[in-house]
Every structure is written in C-alpha cells, then in structure tokens.
Motif scaffolding. Structure first.
Motif, short mmCIF file in Angstrom:
data_model
loop_
_atom_site.label_atom_id
_atom_site.label_comp_id
_atom_site.label_asym_id
_atom_site.label_seq_id
_atom_site.Cartn_x
_atom_site.Cartn_y
_atom_site.Cartn_z
N ILE A 88 0.97 -1.18 -0.05
CA ILE A 88 0.29 -0.04 0.06
C ILE A 88 0.66 1.20 -0.17
N ALA A 89 0.78 2.21 -0.95
CA ALA A 89 1.42 3.29 -1.14
C ALA A 89 0.68 4.55 -0.73
N VAL A 90 1.04 5.31 0.35
CA VAL A 90 0.40 6.38 0.69
C VAL A 90 0.97 7.58 0.25
N THR A 91 0.58 8.43 -0.31
CA THR A 91 1.38 9.49 -0.92
C THR A 91 1.10 10.85 -0.07
N GLN A 92 2.11 11.82 0.23
CA GLN A 92 1.85 13.13 0.76
C GLN A 92 2.71 14.01 0.19
N PRO A 93 1.91 15.43 0.05
CA PRO A 93 2.73 16.49 -0.63
C PRO A 93 4.07 16.85 -0.02
N THR A 115 10.30 -1.25 8.88
CA THR A 115 10.18 -2.96 8.71
C THR A 115 8.73 -2.87 7.92
N GLN A 116 7.65 -3.42 8.60
CA GLN A 116 6.40 -3.23 7.98
C GLN A 116 5.81 -2.04 7.53
N VAL A 117 6.33 -0.78 8.37
CA VAL A 117 5.83 0.32 7.89
C VAL A 117 6.96 1.01 7.55
N GLY A 118 7.07 1.73 6.38
CA GLY A 118 8.34 2.53 6.23
C GLY A 118 8.01 3.92 5.22
N TYR A 119 9.00 4.88 5.00
CA TYR A 119 8.62 5.82 4.28
C TYR A 119 9.69 6.10 3.30
N CYS A 120 9.24 6.86 2.19
CA CYS A 120 10.45 6.93 1.16
C CYS A 120 10.32 8.62 0.74
N VAL A 121 11.27 9.43 0.97
CA VAL A 121 11.24 10.88 0.72
C VAL A 121 12.53 11.09 -0.29
N ARG A 122 12.59 12.28 -0.66
CA ARG A 122 13.75 12.69 -1.66
C ARG A 122 14.80 12.45 -0.62
N PHE A 123 15.88 11.83 -1.23
CA PHE A 123 17.35 11.33 -0.42
C PHE A 123 17.03 10.70 0.64
N ASP A 124 16.08 9.86 1.22
CA ASP A 124 15.89 9.08 2.35
C ASP A 124 14.83 7.91 2.13
N ASP A 125 15.44 6.93 1.89
CA ASP A 125 14.52 5.61 1.72
C ASP A 125 14.38 4.87 2.97
N THR A 126 13.43 4.75 3.91
CA THR A 126 13.60 3.93 5.15
C THR A 126 12.38 2.96 4.74
N THR A 127 12.80 2.04 3.77
CA THR A 127 11.91 0.81 3.83
C THR A 127 12.85 -0.48 3.69
N SER A 128 12.16 -1.68 3.64
CA SER A 128 12.82 -2.86 3.60
C SER A 128 11.90 -3.90 2.70
N PRO A 129 12.41 -4.73 2.54
CA PRO A 129 11.76 -6.03 1.71
C PRO A 129 10.33 -6.46 2.74
N GLN A 130 10.41 -6.25 3.90
CA GLN A 130 9.18 -6.41 4.90
C GLN A 130 7.97 -5.58 4.51
N THR A 131 8.44 -4.34 4.14
CA THR A 131 7.35 -3.31 4.00
C THR A 131 6.09 -3.54 3.27
N ASN A 132 5.04 -3.27 4.05
CA ASN A 132 3.75 -3.34 3.16
C ASN A 132 2.90 -2.00 3.20
N ILE A 133 3.17 -1.13 4.06
CA ILE A 133 2.63 0.24 4.15
C ILE A 133 3.64 1.12 3.97
N LYS A 134 3.85 1.83 2.97
CA LYS A 134 4.84 2.80 2.41
C LYS A 134 4.36 4.19 2.41
N TYR A 135 4.69 5.02 3.29
CA TYR A 135 4.24 6.56 3.12
C TYR A 135 5.35 7.25 2.34
#
Length: 670
Positions: A88-93, A115-135
């Motif tokens: 699930i991708a959840v986008t924010q402005p 882990t299960q929850v992570g985030y990805c912003v410009r120049f910072d990706d805090t996710t893993s193969p376990q992530t299923n909710i990605k802000y």
C-alpha cells in the motif's frame, strides 16, 4: 496531516523501561495506542470502509479534520489482507508529513520503522523487503513510475491531501489512473483511494470514473473566529502585536501557530519575538519561537512536535506546510496573516515568479481548523471579514501556474507520447506545455519526429530530481572534467540561500562574504564558500562568523551526497577540475544558455532570449561589475526584474552551445 493524531504522529517510540508490575513501558504504550485507535471517529466505519474499497476500483474518502483517515485506513486495508499482491503506497505532498505519519503508524503496529511500515522521501528511503505500508512523497512515487509505469509493486495507492493540488500530485493523478486502466486488463488490479479534508468532491469523483464518495465524521472542536476591525497595511507588525497580546492574556500551556509566507519572513519574525521577549516583565512566562518551512532539514522540521521546557510557550512560525500536512500538539490559537508565497509562471516572458499573494477561502478555513484539533480554540485572522469574502473560493492548481518542463520530461520518460492530450485533471495552459517542449528541445532532451521522443541525454536527465537545465549541466560535466565542482554548485542552488544577512548587520555580512567573492560570478563564489566550509573543523562557529547559514549548507551537503550516488549509478566520471573555473563556466553554459543576457550601451542588460530588460541582483558578487555577457539561474521580479546567481561567460561559448538558438535571436556572436 488530516487525521487528527499529530501529538503522537510526530513522536518516536520510547525506550522500554521496567515498571513495578513487571511490564514494559513499551507494552503499556501499545495498549494505550490501541485504545486511542478505537476512540477515533473513523473506527466505527472500519468494516464499511474495507467493504467499499474491496468493491470499487477507485474510492474518494472525504474525511473531516481529526477523523483518523491518514493513519488508520492503510492499517485497516493491511489487516484485511489486501497487501498480498503488493504494498500500500500512501502519498503525501511533503516529506515531513510522510516521515512523521509513518513513525506514528509503526508505533501503532508495534514494529520498528522501516520494517512493515516505512517511508520514502527525496534522498531518504527507510523501507525494507518486509514493508507493506509505505508512506512517500508524491514526487518519489512519480520517479518510481518512470521505471515501472504500471506500478506493479503496489496493490493499493492512497493519494492523500489531494486538495493541495501540487504539480506532482496532479501528474500523479493521471499516471496512477493510466496504470489502473492498463492493469485492469490483467489479474493484478490496482485500487486507488483519494483522500482529503476538503475538496471539490464531484470533480474528483468524475475524474476517477464516477468513483463512490465516502464521508467520514471528524472530531473538530469549536473555534472562535476573530477578524481584524480594519485592513492591516503591515501584517508582520500586526502578527507581533497579536502574538504578544495572546501571550500575556492566555495560559502558557496554550501554544500558538502563526502562518507566514517563507523562510526570510519566518526568521525575521522569530528574531523580533526573541528581542521583544527580552523586554517582558521578569515574571512573564518564556516564549520559544520554532520555525517550520519546507527547506528545513528533516530533524529541524520535527522540532515542532517536541515539548518545550516547562513554563514556556511554544510558538510555531510556519508556511502553508502546516495547513494540512501536519498536526502539531498543543495548538490552541492560530494567527492567520492571510498570505502565502506561490509560484506564478509567465510563458511569454519566461518569468517564474514566486510572489506573496492572498490565500483562497478554502486555504483560510484549513488554517482555521488547526486551532480545533485537540480542544476548542481561536483563530485570529489579520484581515477583515469583507476582505475574506472577496478571496477566491479555491486555490488555482499549481500545474496551471508554473513552468512544466520537469512534468513533460517525466511524462516522456514514462513513454507517454502525446503530452498535449495527457489526461490531466486540470490541464496546464497549452502555451505552457508548448514552451516546456521547446525548452526541452533546445536542451537536447527531446526530438520531434512523428511524435515527441525522448533522446538519450533526455533519458539521462530524467533520472535526476532537478529542473531540466540543471540535469543537463550535471550530465555535461563529464565533457569538462568538473563533475565534483558541478555537483557542489547544483546542490547549493537546490537549497535556500546559504548566505545569511541579519536585518541589522547587512554591511558586516557583505564584508564577511567578500573574502569568498570571485570575479567569475556567483556560482564559483558558492563553490568557494562550500570548499571553505568543508575545510574547517568547527563549522558552526565558522558559519556564524562569516554570516553563512549552517543549516542550509549542511542540507546542501546531504543533497550533494545523494546526487553523487546517482552519478555513480549512471557511471559518470567523478572528476575534479580543481581551480579551472573556465571548465565550470563552460559546463554551466550547456544547461543555462537560454538564461543569458548582454550588456547594453546604456549600462542595462537585455536577455538574449526575449529581449527583456534585466539587472544584476544586489546580493550578487557581480553587482558592481559590468561583464559583457552573463548567465543567470533565475529571474525574480520585485521593484524590477533581477537576475539571481549570475556567471560571466564568453559570447563564443553561447553560440557554440546552441548556434540555431542564437542565430535566430542575434546572429553569430564573435
């Protein structure tokens, strides 16, 4: 953020400590979080929401402020097993919202962030193969769509804060809708959930193929609305008067949120607050002004969520970043200046103006709502009720008032052939699209055959999160052996100004900067400042002594590291030209040749592109000079049209870079 749990979303998981009953504080925290989740207004609608989202391919969720939708709906869908075929991708402005909300959701789910929850912003990706909710920011999802236009990594895409209508958000609407249509033909359907606190529901529903609209009840507390009795000619002075009136009349635990237009204004007001506070009676409570704007490094942005010392009042000085994307704990009073800094692009003149203007009525109501998130509150509007009634109902989408060259480049990188017929929710003016295509053609990024086609350099340029001219400068650096220097210059230009000019120490600041000034221009001067910064040990003291903004320069260093990593992936040679500034200036010419100006006999400058009268900005190291030819990074219009960040070039370099461009405008330069 529009879901009400800001006092917890901005916090971090506490360290576990044993209690007298043998339980950990962390376990107790999770129990409390579960109770809080169950008490949210959205909770009774959980089953209905899951059912409706299962049934429909697209859903519009209109949730009042405080309903809990941003943190809860992704969890409901995950708990219902709807992540089996993708995340699930959840986008924010904005990045601060993506980081703080994901932190909160990870706490609620009892997992480590990333882990299960992570985030990805410009120049910072805090996710893993376990992530299923990605802000993530909408810009990051757009970049992923360049490599995977059908977005196969995701089963559900939640487009949050849809009403903000940033450029990236508007493009994302069309890209996600196209991905959904293409995947409908297979067995891996993509669901779209559009969420907002306020928006034109019918417009969104119609765009997403008559999507059903689900309404959520909020938890908005009553807000007392106070208007100015007469127009305020100096809204910054009125802000200070109102702020200290509130500070002296209300309990110290009632924090204040002030809406201002930008970094300079915020820092100026913060200084004034500190100075005025010194003259308060000794028994008066302390006051802690905390800035909040997009250019602040992430760690600095998160300060707004942290408590201040006991007996002091927190005053948040924010841009429109605080309208909806974040909820700050303790806010009881809002001061709304009624102004916002917004882009306004004029394709005819090439001016991309960033100017202060009135907010829309919708924006004003969003600001008002910040005062009623946790308890009853007050909103102080520094304009009259009559002025409010004359405001535009809604904000014009950014895509209709900015340079769309980056948008066109991204769409072409996703193999979208006909830009002029792309399914925008609200299409940019055709004139803007044509101007963007022309700019990309001159940069060598696109070619016109039967249809627009991305060239090999254009494909390279699309991989950098920069405006096309700067992307072109980076990929051109390999021909001049100066990529290390160009990365520094581009990174410093990508952040707010690194030169800090205090209101009462302007002359001292200029005197300190003069040691860095270079006759070649501002770009080389910025490089010189950065090199000096990297060479000293005590960087904070050095910045203070030299009137340099340490925070912004540190941010530039972070941006540079990420751009350097992208260059390594692209196999660009990381070479340095040392002090061969001619190579740097020739390289800048490759991307900025359209931003060139020629000295006239009367001492003014005329742009070679549109024959517009311009002047060197007073902040430039070349302000007292009169080189024959200049490049500039941008034009800004205040009392007159100024060139910012200028660089001395030779006429011959300009002609060699784009002979047809200059032949049409002024004949061959010698």
């Amino acid at each position: 953020m529009s879901d009400g749990e800001g006092e917890r979303e901005g916090s971090h998981t506490p360290k576990k400590q044993k209690t007298s009953h043998g339980h950990t504080q962390g376990q107790s925290q999770r129990g409390n979080l579960y109770q809080q989740r169950c008490s949210l207004p959205i909770y009774p609608a959980r089953g209905k929401l899951i059912t409706e989202i299962r049934k429909a391919s697209s859903v519009v969720v209109l949730g009042e402020t405080g309903s809990g939708k941003t943190t809860q709906i992704p969890q409901y869908l995950s708990e219902a097993g709807m992540t089996k075929s993708g995340m699930i991708a959840v986008t924010q402005p904005r990045r601060v919202a993506a980081i703080s909300i994901s932190t909160r959701v990870a706490e609620e789910m009892g997992c480590e962030l990333g882990t299960q929850v992570g985030y990805c912003v410009r120049f910072d990706d805090t996710t893993s193969p376990q992530t299923n909710i990605k802000y993530m920011t909408d810009g990051m999802l757009l970049r992923e769509a360049i490599l995977d236009p059908k977005l196969f990594r995701y089963s559900i895409i939640v487009l949050d804060e849809a009403h903000e209508r940033t450029v990236h958000t508007d493009v994302l609407f069309g890209v996600v809708k196209a991905a959904q249509q293409q995947r409908a033909r297979g067995n891996r359907a993509l669901k779209i959930v559009v969420m907002s606190a306020t928006m034109d529901v019918d417009h969104f529903s119609q765009y997403f193929n008559s999507a059903p609209v689900l309404y959520l009840q909020g938890r908005q507390h009553p807000i007392e609305l106070m208007y100015a009795s007469q127009p305020q000619p100096d809204y910054l002075f009125s802000t200070l008067v109102t702020l200290f009136q509130l500070h002296q009349e209300h309990p110290v635990n009632e924090d204040i949120l002030v809406f201002l237009t930008g970094q300079d204004e915020i820092e100026s007001v913060a200084r004034s607050v500190r100075e005025v506070a010194l003259d308060l009676p000794q028994d008066a409570p302390g006051i802690v002004p905390i800035p909040m704007y997009a250019a602040l490094p992430p760690g600095q942005q998160l300060r707004v969520f942290q408590p201040v010392p006991s007996g002091k009042r927190k005053v948040i000085l924010a841009t429109n970043i605080a309208e909806t994307s974040v909820t700050i704990p303790g806010i009881k009073h809002v001061i709304d200046t009624g102004r916002v800094k917004a882009k306004s692009y004029q394709p005819g003149s090439g001016l991309d103006l960033l100017k202060v203007q009135w907010v829309s009525r919708a924006q004003a109501w969003q600001r008002t709502g910040r005062a009623g998130r946790e308890d009853s509150g007050t909103c102080w509007r520094l304009y009259t009720e009559d002025e409010f009634s004359k405001l535009d109902a809604n904000t014009v989408p950014e895509i209709q008032r900015c340079n769309v060259a980056s948008v066109v480049l991204q769409l072409l990188a996703m193999n979208i052939k006909n830009i002029l017929t792309f399914d925008f929710m609200d299409s940019p003016p055709r004139e803007s699209l044509e101007a963007a295509i022309k700019q990309l053609e001159l940069l060598g990024a696109v070619s016109r055959e039967k249809h627009l086609k991305l060239t090999s350099p254009g494909r390279e340029m699309s991989m950098y999160p920069l405006d096309p001219p700067m992307s072109k400068v980076i990929i051109s650096a390999r021909d001049y052996g100066c990529l290390e220097e160009i990365l520094t210059i581009v990174s410093v230009l990508s952040v707010e100004s690194i030169l800090h000019s205090p209101m009462y120490k302007r002359e001292q600041a200029v005197a300190a900067w003069k040691k860095f000034f270079c006759s070649e221009g501002d770009h080389v001067t910025l490089l010189t400042v950065y090199r000096a910064f990297k060479a000293v040990k005590n960087k904070k003291d050095w910045c203070r002594e030299n009137f340099i903004n340490h925070r912004n320069l540190k941010h530039a260093a972070e941006v540079r590291k990420q751009l350097r990593d992208l260059c390594l992936k692209a196999n660009l040679p990381l070479e340095s030209c040392g002090h061969n500034f001619t190579s740097i200036r020739k390289c800048l010419t490759q991307g900025l040749f359209m931003n060139s100006a020629e000295l006239q006999s009367d001492g003014t400058y005329l742009t070679l592109d549109r024959k517009q009268v311009v002047a060197i900005h007073p902040s430039s190291c070349l302000f007292q000079s009169k080189p024959s030819y200049l490049l500039y990074s941008e034009l800004v219009h205040t009392t007159k049209c100024y060139m910012r960040n200028v660089c001395v070039v030779d006429a011959e370099w300009l002609y060699e870079t784009a002979p047809s461009f200059f032949r049409q405008r002024c004949g061959k330069k010698r």
